[in-house]
Design a protein around this motif. Structure first.
Motif: not given
Length: 92
Positions: A3-9
């Motif tokens: 979820a954090m990677l998705e938000k970062l992207i």
């Protein structure tokens, strides 16, 4: 983490003007490709252990010649440590 990677992207895409077009992930983080797939980003897995394993196998004759292992793969490193402690010019 996904979820954090998705938000970062998504933040990068929205706020910086840059676009991530490809994800290269270590084998231990393969879930990053799932995130990329969900966002329409292509990707590939990288297994750096393959290069390390090749280097080890390629150097087995040298390890035997240097006395680090015997021809059966047994450790001889204890002998090397004893030699190295008395000889400062010895190489591991």
């Amino acid at each position: 983490m996904p979820a954090m990677l998705e938000k970062l992207i998504e933040d990068i895409h929205l706020n910086s003007g840059d676009r991530i077009s490809f994800i290269l992930a270590d084998l231990g983080m393969g879930w990053a490709l799932d995130v990329g797939n969900k966002l329409g980003i292509k990707g590939a897995l990288l297994c750096p252990a393959s290069a390390a394993l090749f280097a080890l196998l390629y150097n087995i004759p040298k390890l035997i010649d240097d006395g680090i292992i015997d021809s059966d793969g047994g450790k001889l490193l204890i002998h090397c440590y004893e030699s190295c402690s008395t000889n400062t010019n010895a190489r591991l």
